[in-house]
Design a protein around this motif. Structure first.
Motif, mmCIF file in Angstrom:
data_model
loop_
_atom_site.group_PDB
_atom_site.id
_atom_site.type_symbol
_atom_site.label_atom_id
_atom_site.label_comp_id
_atom_site.label_asym_id
_atom_site.label_seq_id
_atom_site.Cartn_x
_atom_site.Cartn_y
_atom_site.Cartn_z
ATOM 1 N N TYR A 36 7.758 11.801 -0.369
ATOM 2 C CA TYR A 36 7.900 10.794 -1.133
ATOM 3 C C TYR A 36 9.069 9.550 -0.531
ATOM 4 O O TYR A 36 8.951 8.509 -0.781
ATOM 5 C CB TYR A 36 6.822 10.558 -2.151
ATOM 6 C CG TYR A 36 4.996 11.341 -1.870
ATOM 7 C CD1 TYR A 36 4.757 9.953 -0.807
ATOM 8 C CD2 TYR A 36 4.946 12.406 -2.147
ATOM 9 C CE1 TYR A 36 3.196 11.303 -1.489
ATOM 10 C CE2 TYR A 36 3.729 12.662 -2.535
ATOM 11 C CZ TYR A 36 2.481 12.560 -1.750
ATOM 12 O OH TYR A 36 1.642 13.234 -1.712
ATOM 13 N N MET A 37 9.751 10.541 -0.147
ATOM 14 C CA MET A 37 11.295 9.765 -0.346
ATOM 15 C C MET A 37 11.421 9.327 0.822
ATOM 16 O O MET A 37 11.129 9.568 1.724
ATOM 17 C CB MET A 37 11.935 11.116 -0.939
ATOM 18 C CG MET A 37 12.538 12.254 -2.044
ATOM 19 S SD MET A 37 13.377 13.252 -2.573
ATOM 20 C CE MET A 37 15.280 12.559 -2.601
ATOM 21 N N ASP A 85 10.446 7.418 -7.116
ATOM 22 C CA ASP A 85 9.689 8.618 -7.069
ATOM 23 C C ASP A 85 8.515 8.618 -7.327
ATOM 24 O O ASP A 85 7.587 8.843 -7.840
ATOM 25 C CB ASP A 85 10.372 9.386 -8.667
ATOM 26 C CG ASP A 85 9.659 10.601 -8.349
ATOM 27 O OD1 ASP A 85 9.228 11.701 -7.445
ATOM 28 O OD2 ASP A 85 8.752 11.414 -10.218
ATOM 29 N N LEU A 86 7.826 7.399 -5.938
ATOM 30 C CA LEU A 86 6.194 6.600 -5.891
ATOM 31 C C LEU A 86 5.454 8.074 -5.826
ATOM 32 O O LEU A 86 6.510 8.146 -4.770
ATOM 33 C CB LEU A 86 6.579 5.599 -5.572
ATOM 34 C CG LEU A 86 6.489 4.479 -6.389
ATOM 35 C CD1 LEU A 86 7.291 3.057 -5.226
ATOM 36 C CD2 LEU A 86 6.126 3.736 -7.605
ATOM 37 N N ALA A 138 -7.338 1.044 0.088
ATOM 38 C CA ALA A 138 -6.070 1.318 0.198
ATOM 39 C C ALA A 138 -5.362 0.588 0.276
ATOM 40 O O ALA A 138 -4.281 0.630 -0.303
ATOM 41 C CB ALA A 138 -5.861 2.502 1.883
ATOM 42 N N VAL A 139 -6.070 -0.794 1.606
ATOM 43 C CA VAL A 139 -4.661 -1.567 1.044
ATOM 44 C C VAL A 139 -4.326 -3.035 -0.234
ATOM 45 O O VAL A 139 -3.513 -2.657 -0.746
ATOM 46 C CB VAL A 139 -5.118 -3.118 2.261
ATOM 47 C CG1 VAL A 139 -4.423 -4.223 2.012
ATOM 48 C CG2 VAL A 139 -4.506 -2.239 3.164
ATOM 49 N N GLN A 140 -5.752 -2.823 -1.332
ATOM 50 C CA GLN A 140 -5.716 -3.132 -2.146
ATOM 51 C C GLN A 140 -5.063 -2.352 -3.192
ATOM 52 O O GLN A 140 -3.746 -3.142 -4.181
ATOM 53 C CB GLN A 140 -7.516 -2.981 -3.152
ATOM 54 C CG GLN A 140 -7.239 -3.283 -4.079
ATOM 55 C CD GLN A 140 -6.963 -5.204 -4.251
ATOM 56 O OE1 GLN A 140 -7.382 -6.270 -3.091
ATOM 57 N NE2 GLN A 140 -6.718 -5.765 -5.469
ATOM 58 N N ILE A 151 2.353 6.438 0.894
ATOM 59 C CA ILE A 151 1.363 6.685 0.058
ATOM 60 C C ILE A 151 0.352 6.167 0.844
ATOM 61 O O ILE A 151 -0.996 6.647 0.860
ATOM 62 C CB ILE A 151 1.559 5.833 -1.287
ATOM 63 C CG1 ILE A 151 2.545 6.392 -2.358
ATOM 64 C CG2 ILE A 151 -0.095 5.825 -2.421
ATOM 65 C CD1 ILE A 151 2.863 5.531 -3.369
ATOM 66 N N LEU A 152 0.679 5.007 1.760
ATOM 67 C CA LEU A 152 -0.787 3.920 2.321
ATOM 68 C C LEU A 152 -1.298 4.877 4.014
ATOM 69 O O LEU A 152 -2.264 5.616 3.215
ATOM 70 C CB LEU A 152 -0.354 2.941 2.426
ATOM 71 C CG LEU A 152 -0.599 1.418 3.293
ATOM 72 C CD1 LEU A 152 -2.611 1.752 2.506
ATOM 73 C CD2 LEU A 152 -0.815 0.440 4.042
#
Length: 357
Positions: free
Chosen positions: A183-184, A135-136, A112-114, A206-207
């Motif tokens: 995600y905002m 918008d990630l 996940a970190v990678q 996301i992480l």
């Protein structure tokens, strides 16, 4: 399909591969080069809004400036016969992070970190150009043999400078709802200034999802999610993933700070923070494994030391009791009794160190 089979005389549409808030993405072939490409066409219902069409075409100019191996390249741009703008982009093979999470549920901390670190690499260059993705989300992150590829800077806002106040996509002048609330960033939800820190918040979400198997805030109503993102505290990551390294959990919650000033100021700083959180855990585990035999030896020595101390203490107490008894009995005893007692006491005291050893 309301999109022509041939676009710009050289791109043949093959199939639809995705729909976003602003447009539809198709897989196509470049007729001259015979290579696959992705063509994004603005949705018909949005074509009537000049501000949206302008933003869509700005995507072409924005992505043309961003040349990073982990960002999808742009090849061409233009307008269809009906006026709808289109962009021709690199076709990226692989699975989206959303598909990966749907399949696997959650990811190992180091993986996940990678992924997050590679996203930060792209953001570092984009932010240096004044580009904020805005918008990630997992469906915009492609995973393949090359690693991470960030897709769709389609609603990116090109900042003229670091102090420009931008407008959140769900409160545009035309009232269009654009963006993905869960995600905002809080400031994006509130319509405040949006900068690089907003993207870093999205990386944190996301992480968090990669580790916990779900984003911090969920609700069936988008409006409720917006309120939660802006006002509520995220559930502790360790409550959902107890085995997550504590330094990593702290790093994730740092990215999820409501105040943008409390997050890392640059993507490179965010990457360093995440990599340190894993490095600390790795060093701890590795040092623990290497130190185990030595620690066992120390433990054994301590156990022996404590055992000796207990024996010595008991011996001293017994010696004191015996001495007191001898003093009381010595007053009335004869020479023979005294000789019988003293050696016994001396023998006991002499034996004490032997038992301690």
């Amino acid at each position: 399909m309301d999109t022509p089979q041939i676009i710009a005389g050289r791109f043949r549409i093959e199939c639809e591969i995705g729909r976003g808030g602003m447009g539809t993405v198709y897989r196509a072939s470049h007729l001259g080069l015979e290579r696959p490409v992705a063509v994004k066409v603005l949705k018909q219902e949005f074509a009537a809004y000049p501000e949206v069409a302008e933003r869509f075409m700005r995507e072409a100019r924005t992505m043309a400036r961003l040349k990073h191996p982990r960002a999808a390249m742009i090849y061409d741009a233009g307008h269809l016969a009906d006026g709808r703008p289109f962009i021709v982009m690199e076709y990226v093979e692989g699975s989206t992070l959303a598909e990966t999470l749907a399949r696997e549920g959650s990811l190992a901390p180091e993986r996940a970190v990678q992924i997050a670190a590679e996203i930060c690499d792209v953001l570092s260059e984009a932010h240096a150009l004044g580009i904020v993705h805005r918008d990630l989300k997992p469906s915009n992150i492609m995973l393949n043999g090359r690693g991470v590829c960030v897709l769709d800077f389609g609603i990116a806002k090109v900042l003229q400078n670091s102090t420009e106040v931008t407008r959140t996509h769900h409160t545009t002048e035309s009232g269009l709802v654009i963006g993905t609330p869960r995600y905002m960033s809080p400031e994006q939800c509130l319509g405040h200034a949006v900068g690089p820190a907003s993207d870093l918040y999205s990386v944190g979400v996301i992480l968090y999802e990669m580790l916990a198997g779900r984003p911090p805030f969920l609700d069936t109503l988008s409006s409720a999610v917006l309120v939660k993102v802006a006002t509520a505290t995220p559930p502790p990551l360790l409550a959902l993933r107890p085995e997550c390294p504590r330094p990593l959990a702290l790093a994730v919650h740092t990215l999820l700070a409501k105040n943008p000033a409390l997050r890392p100021s640059k993507a490179a700083e965010a990457r360093a923070l995440l990599e340190r959180s894993i490095a600390v855990e790795r060093q701890f585990v590795e040092s623990g494994e290497r130190a185990e035999p030595f620690a066992s030896t120390i433990g054994a020595l301590n156990a022996g030391r404590y055992a000796f101390t207990r024996v010595a203490t008991m011996t001293a107490i017994l010696a004191m009791l015996l001495t007191t008894l001898l003093m009381w009995t010595g007053k009335g005893a004869g020479q023979a009794g005294s000789q019988d007692g003293l050696p016994g006491g001396g023998a006991l005291l002499a034996a004490a160190p032997t038992r301690g050893k």
